[in-house]
Each structure stands twice: as C-alpha cells, then as structure tokens.
Design a protein around this motif. Structure first.
Motif, PDB file in Angstrom:
ATOM      1  N   ALA A 101       0.633  -1.207   0.030  1.00 12.99           N
ATOM      2  CA  ALA A 101       0.144   0.119  -0.140  1.00 12.99           C
ATOM      3  C   ALA A 101       0.671   1.380   0.195  1.00 12.99           C
ATOM      4  O   ALA A 101       1.880   1.192   0.615  1.00 12.99           O
ATOM      5  N   LEU A 102       0.240   2.252  -0.468  1.00 12.52           N
ATOM      6  CA  LEU A 102       0.954   3.432  -0.638  1.00 12.52           C
ATOM      7  C   LEU A 102       1.648   4.239   0.644  1.00 12.52           C
ATOM      8  O   LEU A 102       2.677   4.549   0.414  1.00 12.52           O
ATOM      9  N   LYS A 103       0.988   3.938   1.838  1.00 15.96           N
ATOM     10  CA  LYS A 103       1.431   4.686   3.003  1.00 15.96           C
ATOM     11  C   LYS A 103       2.104   3.407   3.834  1.00 15.96           C
ATOM     12  O   LYS A 103       2.571   3.620   4.937  1.00 15.96           O
ATOM     13  N   GLY A 104       2.185   2.252   3.204  1.00 14.39           N
ATOM     14  CA  GLY A 104       2.945   1.368   3.889  1.00 14.39           C
ATOM     15  C   GLY A 104       2.028   0.348   4.707  1.00 14.39           C
ATOM     16  O   GLY A 104       1.279  -0.352   4.048  1.00 14.39           O
ATOM     17  N   TRP A 105       2.411   0.184   6.065  1.00 14.83           N
ATOM     18  CA  TRP A 105       1.788  -0.876   6.858  1.00 14.83           C
ATOM     19  C   TRP A 105       0.855  -0.320   8.054  1.00 14.83           C
ATOM     20  O   TRP A 105       1.245   0.484   8.691  1.00 14.83           O
ATOM     21  N   SER A 106       0.102  -1.429   8.710  1.00 18.55           N
ATOM     22  CA  SER A 106      -0.737  -1.074   9.818  1.00 18.55           C
ATOM     23  C   SER A 106      -1.046  -2.095  10.705  1.00 18.55           C
ATOM     24  O   SER A 106      -1.324  -3.284   9.780  1.00 18.55           O
ATOM     25  N   ASP A 107      -0.882  -2.181  11.971  1.00 17.62           N
ATOM     26  CA  ASP A 107      -1.257  -3.167  12.768  1.00 17.62           C
ATOM     27  C   ASP A 107      -2.897  -3.302  12.933  1.00 17.62           C
ATOM     28  O   ASP A 107      -3.333  -4.315  13.496  1.00 17.62           O
ATOM     29  N   HIS A 108      -3.554  -2.198  12.478  1.00 21.26           N
ATOM     30  CA  HIS A 108      -4.929  -2.211  12.772  1.00 21.26           C
ATOM     31  C   HIS A 108      -5.498  -1.607  11.439  1.00 21.26           C
ATOM     32  O   HIS A 108      -5.893  -0.353  11.523  1.00 21.26           O
ATOM     33  N   HIS A 109      -5.568  -2.479  10.280  1.00 21.19           N
ATOM     34  CA  HIS A 109      -6.007  -1.724   8.867  1.00 21.19           C
ATOM     35  C   HIS A 109      -7.451  -1.370   9.144  1.00 21.19           C
ATOM     36  O   HIS A 109      -8.447  -1.974   9.475  1.00 21.19           O
ATOM     37  N   MET A 110      -7.715  -0.140   8.673  1.00 17.11           N
ATOM     38  CA  MET A 110      -9.027   0.601   8.476  1.00 17.11           C
ATOM     39  C   MET A 110      -9.288   0.584   6.996  1.00 17.11           C
ATOM     40  O   MET A 110      -8.371   0.969   6.491  1.00 17.11           O
ATOM     41  N   GLY A 111     -10.595   0.674   6.305  1.00 18.05           N
ATOM     42  CA  GLY A 111     -10.539   0.956   5.061  1.00 18.05           C
ATOM     43  C   GLY A 111     -10.372   2.118   4.874  1.00 18.05           C
ATOM     44  O   GLY A 111     -10.843   3.292   5.277  1.00 18.05           O
ATOM     45  N   GLY A 112      -9.630   2.297   3.685  1.00 17.02           N
ATOM     46  CA  GLY A 112      -9.382   3.800   2.967  1.00 17.02           C
ATOM     47  C   GLY A 112      -8.021   4.328   3.649  1.00 17.02           C
ATOM     48  O   GLY A 112      -7.740   5.455   3.532  1.00 17.02           O
ATOM     49  N   ASP A 113      -7.216   3.609   4.719  1.00 11.54           N
ATOM     50  CA  ASP A 113      -6.308   4.219   5.357  1.00 11.54           C
ATOM     51  C   ASP A 113      -4.904   4.050   4.317  1.00 11.54           C
ATOM     52  O   ASP A 113      -3.704   4.549   4.758  1.00 11.54           O
ATOM     53  N   LEU A 114      -4.976   3.389   3.394  1.00 10.63           N
ATOM     54  CA  LEU A 114      -3.646   3.318   2.197  1.00 10.63           C
ATOM     55  C   LEU A 114      -2.489   2.442   2.892  1.00 10.63           C
ATOM     56  O   LEU A 114      -1.430   2.947   2.643  1.00 10.63           O
ATOM     57  N   ARG A 115      -2.950   1.597   3.908  1.00 11.10           N
ATOM     58  CA  ARG A 115      -2.000   0.752   4.314  1.00 11.10           C
ATOM     59  C   ARG A 115      -2.315  -0.592   4.324  1.00 11.10           C
ATOM     60  O   ARG A 115      -3.463  -1.154   4.382  1.00 11.10           O
ATOM     61  N   SER A 116      -1.170  -1.520   4.074  1.00  9.96           N
ATOM     62  CA  SER A 116      -1.545  -2.984   4.027  1.00  9.96           C
ATOM     63  C   SER A 116      -1.499  -3.566   5.479  1.00  9.96           C
ATOM     64  O   SER A 116      -0.694  -3.071   6.342  1.00  9.96           O
ATOM     65  N   PRO A 117      -2.675  -4.494   5.752  1.00  6.99           N
ATOM     66  CA  PRO A 117      -2.487  -5.103   7.131  1.00  6.99           C
ATOM     67  C   PRO A 117      -1.192  -6.052   7.348  1.00  6.99           C
ATOM     68  O   PRO A 117      -0.741  -6.652   6.606  1.00  6.99           O
ATOM     69  N   ILE A 118      -0.841  -5.906   8.758  1.00  6.88           N
ATOM     70  CA  ILE A 118       0.174  -6.524   9.153  1.00  6.88           C
ATOM     71  C   ILE A 118      -0.459  -8.048  10.004  1.00  6.88           C
ATOM     72  O   ILE A 118      -1.350  -8.056  10.572  1.00  6.88           O
ATOM     73  N   GLY A 119       0.149  -9.127   9.435  1.00  6.65           N
ATOM     74  CA  GLY A 119      -0.279 -10.640  10.227  1.00  6.65           C
ATOM     75  C   GLY A 119       0.053 -11.629   9.459  1.00  6.65           C
ATOM     76  O   GLY A 119       0.597 -11.544   8.478  1.00  6.65           O
TER      77      GLY A 119
END
Length: 252
Positions: free
Chosen positions: A115-133
C-alpha cells in the motif's frame, strides 16, 4: 506448469534458510597413511577430493521473530513472506518457503508493491496501508482463464481495475490473476465475495494481484509471471499462509 517445491511459494515459492556445513572426507582412504621403505611420503600433498559443504534447512523462517512465528498455524507447510522495506514504504519483497522434514526450504524471491502509505497493525478501510499479520491463502480468481491454479479459481468479468494508479500508471490487467488474502473475508468463497466478518470499516478485498508499476490501496502486487508461479505452487493440501508486514514488525 508446476514448479518443484524449492521454496515457496519458487523458492518454491516458499521458504528460506541457512545452515551449517559438513566437510567430505579427503586424502588417503585410511586417513593416516604412513610412508614405508622406498615409498614416497605424500602426506603433505593437497587432497584431490573437493571439499563439499551441505547447507541444512533452517528450523525457523528467516526474518521472523518469536511473536510472528507463533501466529503461523502448525499445519502450514507453505508460507509466503511479504517483507516491507519500511513501515511507511510501498516497496516489499515476496519470498516463498516450504516446510520439509528437516526445516524450511527457500524458494523464489521477488520484488513487490504494497500500500501507498506502508503498513498497519490495525488496518482500516481507506487508510492506504496494508494489514500486518498471518493470513490464510485459500481462494484465487481473475479476469483471465485459470492458468493452472491448485487453489479454487473463480473466473469473472468483474475482475476489472478501472482508472489509473497513484503514479498515473494504468491499472488495466491488474486483476487478470488474483489471490485472496484472508484478511476480513470469508474463506472458501470467491475473492469477489464482500462479506466482512470484522465489519466494513475494517476494510477488505486484500489480494495478491498483478503489479501495475506503483503502490496499491492495501494489496500486494507482483509481476504477472510471479502471480502465475504463486498459483501453480500453492497447494491447499499444504495449508498455505502469508506472513506480511514491514521488516521491523515481522522481526518481533
């Protein structure tokens, strides 16, 4: 086309390793020849036998820390590791691994986008981050005919990506082949099934798909050739999963 399991996932597609080595025997067959009368002493000569090193498969997947490793199901025999360059980077590497009787064997390794903005431990729709897990890989599909997927393959004209990407690149063909990542979806259904067990606000539709030359909204993209290799290699009987996140998070 089916690739040999050298992984993953190809590395087999799947899986990576390092290990210790062992030297083969060299020199005189007895290992301690003694020169007798009239016999030239050759004990100091270099052995004609090459030294061979055997690499053992690693027991743990490289780059994964204890917390991440603990999330991998015990029955998973194929693992695709997506390691992001940095927390806020859209660049990643995909590596395939396969569990053998002696450890994890590494397969192919490919460049990828996340995703454009990198990664997230708590992905939310539209946050432009890929979920970690760690997520299951059970279903595939695409706009084009099944290229030989071992996973159930759902072909549909609805696999269309209109418009352009974040860098102005055309998205046409991005969904020619897709592999659903079981984040906030119902396993055993088409990647187009929009059931969201965690709720719609947590996003979904996280796939592996064909790379279009730029960052994604949340998916992981690799070249068309590598998408086909994933589909050829991942075997439902080996319970494949993806381990994904930035390198720092995966090392925990």
């Amino acid at each position: 086309m089916k690739r040999p399991h050298a992984v993953l996932l190809v590395a087999s597609l799947f899986l990576t390793g390092c290990g210790g080595g062992a030297e083969a025997s060299s020199g005189h067959p007895s290992g301690s020849a003694t020169a007798g009368p009239g016999t030239p002493d050759t004990s100091s000569l270099t052995s004609p036998w090459p030294v061979m090193t055997v690499q053992a498969a690693p027991l743990e997947l490289p780059g994964l820390g204890p917390r991440t490793t603990a999330q991998i199901p015990s029955d998973a025999r194929q693992v695709v590791v997506v390691s992001g360059r940095a927390r806020n980077s859209p660049l990643a590497t995909v590596a395939l691994y396969e569990r053998t009787a002696t450890g994890w064997q590494a397969g192919a390794e490919w460049p990828a986008h996340n995703a454009l903005k990198g990664w997230s431990d708590h992905h939310m729709g539209g946050d432009l981050r890929s979920p970690i897990g760690v997520f299951g890989l059970t279903d595939a599909g695409g706009l084009l005919a099944d290229p030989g997927s071992r996973l159930p393959y759902h072909r549909s004209g609805d696999f269309v990506a209109p418009g352009t990407g974040f860098e102005g690149e055309p998205l046409a063909g991005a969904f020619d082949y897709v592999l659903a990542i079981n984040y906030n979806r119902r396993p055993g259904t088409s990647p187009l099934d929009w059931t969201r067990p965690l709720g719609s606000d947590r996003g979904g539709g996280i796939w592996f798909h064909v790379d279009h030359g730029g960052p994604t909204h949340g998916c992981v993209s690799v070249s068309e050739q590598h998408m086909k290799e994933l589909l050829h290699t991942l075997d439902p009987d080996r319970h494949p999963v993806v381990v994904m996140g930035d390198a720092g998070s995966l090392a925990r």
